[in-house]
Write an enzyme that holds these catalytic residues in place. Structure first.
Site, PDB file in Angstrom:
ATOM      1  N   TYR A  56       0.873  -1.479   0.176  1.00 26.37           N
ATOM      2  CA  TYR A  56       0.368   0.169  -0.043  1.00 26.37           C
ATOM      3  C   TYR A  56       0.658   1.490   0.447  1.00 26.37           C
ATOM      4  O   TYR A  56       0.607   2.244  -0.336  1.00 26.37           O
ATOM      5  CB  TYR A  56      -1.024   0.110   1.432  1.00 26.37           C
ATOM      6  CG  TYR A  56      -1.803   0.705   0.973  1.00 26.37           C
ATOM      7  CD1 TYR A  56      -2.658   1.364   0.732  1.00 26.37           C
ATOM      8  CD2 TYR A  56      -1.932   2.327   1.822  1.00 26.37           C
ATOM      9  CE1 TYR A  56      -3.832   1.919   0.080  1.00 26.37           C
ATOM     10  CE2 TYR A  56      -2.865   3.041   2.227  1.00 26.37           C
ATOM     11  CZ  TYR A  56      -3.552   3.694   1.198  1.00 26.37           C
ATOM     12  OH  TYR A  56      -4.026   4.191   1.375  1.00 26.37           O
TER      13      TYR A  56
ATOM     14  N   LYS B 294       1.375   4.388  -2.700  1.00 25.57           N
ATOM     15  CA  LYS B 294       0.628   5.807  -2.650  1.00 25.57           C
ATOM     16  C   LYS B 294       2.114   6.708  -2.851  1.00 25.57           C
ATOM     17  O   LYS B 294       1.785   7.578  -3.297  1.00 25.57           O
ATOM     18  CB  LYS B 294      -0.033   6.313  -1.304  1.00 25.57           C
ATOM     19  CG  LYS B 294      -0.901   5.444  -1.694  1.00 25.57           C
ATOM     20  CD  LYS B 294      -1.917   6.473  -2.200  1.00 25.57           C
ATOM     21  CE  LYS B 294      -3.131   5.505  -1.930  1.00 25.57           C
ATOM     22  NZ  LYS B 294      -4.653   6.314  -2.918  1.00 25.57           N
TER      23      LYS B 294
ATOM     24  N   THR C 135     -13.281   4.382   6.212  1.00 20.50           N
ATOM     25  CA  THR C 135     -14.328   4.023   4.282  1.00 20.50           C
ATOM     26  C   THR C 135     -14.319   2.715   4.804  1.00 20.50           C
ATOM     27  O   THR C 135     -13.386   1.893   5.683  1.00 20.50           O
ATOM     28  CB  THR C 135     -13.003   4.320   3.601  1.00 20.50           C
ATOM     29  OG1 THR C 135     -11.600   4.085   4.042  1.00 20.50           O
ATOM     30  CG2 THR C 135     -13.022   5.915   4.354  1.00 20.50           C
TER      31      THR C 135
END
Length: 287
Positions: A161, A165, A198
């Site tokens: 991840y 990013k 989220t």
């Protein structure tokens, strides 16, 4: 520098928001539609997209799986109208290493290669602003250009991840340079939501564990509509190109939108050029 938090009227303008069926993307699309924008939302599956479209009042749905380059190509061909704001928000996270249909590590495919290809294929339609959603996770990360898909090195969710990013941060730098060189009217901005509540928390694949993680995060994380404010500011405020907007509170996790700090690696133009070359080769798209 104080940043505006009230959205200006967007009547007569068109936004395309990726990942708009839940979380941050849904809140961005909802807010844009609420101030008059015509909003195109992307979704994996027409039925899911149509449900969201009706709920938030978006104009139409673009069916696309960002992890599939064929799907990206087909989706871009269906977009025929000018786009004033493109928000590259969609992203994913997994509990284990998974490959996309194209054989790419899924986080890199969805978080980097899909948005890269979609933006390149839509660039002649874009006349305003491109917002790429990054993350504070980039600061603890590096890109292994010899093995970006973790085929030989050990995969972990943090490494995969974070790499995706950091690649997004660098892609933004390279994209702005490409647009400037072409005298293209669009400008690129970066944003991050801080600690947002989220569905990215729901990555373990076990409903009870995902629920426990969400419950533990809830007292500290910002709700999606609050976290989306940084993206909305990046999309509409008067900013220098490739500004990076995120929550201004302690650690950049919460608070009102402000100019955020980024790692030295995220500002390295030679690394940005390398990310562009890698993504262009993997997707078969370039500017």
């Amino acid at each position: 520098m104080s940043l505006p938090t009230t959205l200006p009227d967007q009547s007569g303008r068109t936004w395309l928001v990726t990942g708009a069926t839940n979380g941050l993307g849904r809140e961005v699309a909802r807010a844009a539609a609420g101030v008059g924008a015509r909003v195109l939302i992307t979704a994996r599956g027409a039925a899911r997209g149509e449900s969201t479209r009706q709920e938030i009042g978006a104009a139409s749905v673009v069916d696309v799986d960002l992890a599939s380059q064929a799907s990206v190509r087909e989706a871009a061909a269906r977009v025929e109208e000018p786009i004033d704001v493109l928000v590259d928000n969609a992203g994913t996270i997994t509990a284990r290493r998974v490959e996309s249909i194209d054989g790419h590590e899924l986080l890199f495919a969805t978080n980097v290669l899909g948005p890269f290809a979609l933006t390149n294929r839509l660039v002649d339609h874009i006349r305003g602003r491109i917002v790429i959603v990054g993350s504070g996770a980039h600061k603890r990360s590096r890109i292994d250009f010899t093995d970006p898909h973790f085929r030989r090195r050990r995969w972990s969710v943090a490494a995969a991840y974070g790499q995706s990013k950091l690649a997004d941060m660098l892609w933004a730098l390279a994209l702005q340079q490409k647009l400037t060189d072409r005298h293209h009217p669009a400008t690129v901005q970066l944003a991050h939501p801080g600690w947002a509540l989220t569905n990215l928390q729901n990555a373990t694949g076990h409903a009870r564990l995902d629920g426990a993680i969400t419950a533990a995060c809830r007292p500290f994380a910002q709700p999606a509509d609050t976290a989306a404010a940084s993206i909305l500011v990046a999309a509409t405020a008067d900013l220098p190109p490739v500004s990076y907007i995120g929550p201004g509170g302690l650690g950049g996790l919460r608070g009102a939108p402000a100019h955020a700090s980024r790692s030295p690696a995220a500002m390295d133009r030679s690394l940005a050029a390398a990310v562009w070359r890698l993504a262009a080769e993997e997707t078969g798209t370039d500017l």
